[in-house]
Motif scaffolding. Sequence first.
Motif, PDB file in Angstrom:
ATOM      1  N   GLU A  22      26.736  22.703  44.484  1.00 64.55           N
ATOM      2  CA  GLU A  22      25.847  21.766  43.943  1.00 64.55           C
ATOM      3  C   GLU A  22      25.703  21.213  42.791  1.00 64.55           C
ATOM      4  O   GLU A  22      25.646  20.256  42.422  1.00 64.55           O
ATOM      5  N   ILE A  23      26.137  22.219  41.768  1.00 62.34           N
ATOM      6  CA  ILE A  23      26.684  21.905  40.475  1.00 62.34           C
ATOM      7  C   ILE A  23      27.707  20.872  40.309  1.00 62.34           C
ATOM      8  O   ILE A  23      27.824  19.790  39.672  1.00 62.34           O
ATOM      9  N   ALA A  24      28.708  21.312  41.258  1.00 57.78           N
ATOM     10  CA  ALA A  24      29.940  20.313  41.320  1.00 57.78           C
ATOM     11  C   ALA A  24      29.695  18.714  41.643  1.00 57.78           C
ATOM     12  O   ALA A  24      30.253  17.898  41.230  1.00 57.78           O
ATOM     13  N   LYS A  25      28.775  18.758  42.849  1.00 59.50           N
ATOM     14  CA  LYS A  25      28.162  17.466  43.251  1.00 59.50           C
ATOM     15  C   LYS A  25      27.488  16.867  42.337  1.00 59.50           C
ATOM     16  O   LYS A  25      27.647  15.528  42.055  1.00 59.50           O
ATOM     17  N   ARG A  26      26.650  17.374  41.393  1.00 58.34           N
ATOM     18  CA  ARG A  26      25.953  16.698  40.546  1.00 58.34           C
ATOM     19  C   ARG A  26      26.635  16.166  39.266  1.00 58.34           C
ATOM     20  O   ARG A  26      26.241  15.359  38.491  1.00 58.34           O
ATOM     21  N   THR A  27      27.492  16.946  38.838  1.00 55.01           N
ATOM     22  CA  THR A  27      28.436  16.603  37.566  1.00 55.01           C
ATOM     23  C   THR A  27      29.748  15.795  37.682  1.00 55.01           C
ATOM     24  O   THR A  27      30.086  15.317  36.803  1.00 55.01           O
ATOM     25  N   GLY A  28      30.178  15.909  38.948  1.00 53.76           N
ATOM     26  CA  GLY A  28      31.375  15.287  39.241  1.00 53.76           C
ATOM     27  C   GLY A  28      32.524  16.309  39.092  1.00 53.76           C
ATOM     28  O   GLY A  28      33.719  15.919  39.221  1.00 53.76           O
ATOM     29  N   LEU A  29      32.416  17.570  38.377  1.00 55.70           N
ATOM     30  CA  LEU A  29      33.185  18.494  38.447  1.00 55.70           C
ATOM     31  C   LEU A  29      33.949  18.859  39.572  1.00 55.70           C
ATOM     32  O   LEU A  29      32.930  18.932  40.825  1.00 55.70           O
ATOM     33  N   SER A  30      34.972  19.506  39.653  1.00 57.00           N
ATOM     34  CA  SER A  30      35.330  20.192  40.983  1.00 57.00           C
ATOM     35  C   SER A  30      34.809  21.521  40.983  1.00 57.00           C
ATOM     36  O   SER A  30      34.344  22.228  40.130  1.00 57.00           O
TER      37      SER A  30
END
Length: 283
Positions: free
Chosen positions: A254-262
């Motif tokens: 979910e964090i990856a989705k929100r920040t654009g990080l992998s």
Amino acid sequence: MYKNQALDVYGLHGLPKIKALLPNEFPAVQASTKRSDTLFLLEDDSILLLEYESNNRFIANHLKYLDYAYRLLDTYYKTEKQIRPIRIVVIYTSDVTRVEEQLHAGDVFISSKAVLLCEFNGDAIFHAIEEKIRNNEPLTAEETMKLILVPLMHSRYDRQTMIEKTIGLAKEIKDEPTQLHIIAGVLTATDKLIDEHYAKKVKEWMKMNKVLRLLVEELEQEKELAVKAAMEETEKKKAIDIAKNLLDVLPIHEIAKRTGLSIAEVADLAKEMEASLHKKEPQ
């Protein structure tokens, strides 16, 4: 570039071809800084006064042309002892959709021929010419003259953007005289509309020799890439800071989705933070 060209591209059929470009500064009866946009000598030795307008202030504009015409007539009569016929063509930007072509003031009368660029699809013309330039195909005289006027035609882009796109495309033309003539033509046609700082920058570029211009372009490209890289790095740092604050409240995907990080990058951050916490724990 204009020499021996007819003005059919403007929809002005029947006018004599252009013979020469004339100086557009001529003596005034009274002190005045006003001058016409462009003056041409035509093959029948008449004078073409070519004006560019982005408004429909018909009366004020035609009084201005009347002043130009008087000064031209006076100058040529004093030097040649003859009255030269004057033709007035006004090219209106796409902002203008309706015009008048005659001003009657009793025994005084002045008329002009209007070219409405709102009737031209600037984007379609630009893309057709762009394809030829990218394929290293030579432009016809008509295409060259159309390209100069593209920034004034109807477009989905704003005026300054189209000016910059057109000059940028002209810089891709391999034939240097044609390239510089088109850029000079765009600067003349958009003189009343162009951003002054940008116009100054283009004029300085034109004064450079070819090798120096290429070096300047390379430096500008490198500068743009450096700025882009710096912006991307700043955005990446912001994303990492946000991700660190969310590790305790959201799952990694979910964090990856929100920040654009992998997902892998967020997982590595989680490991780093966990390792950092272990180091701080008392032995």
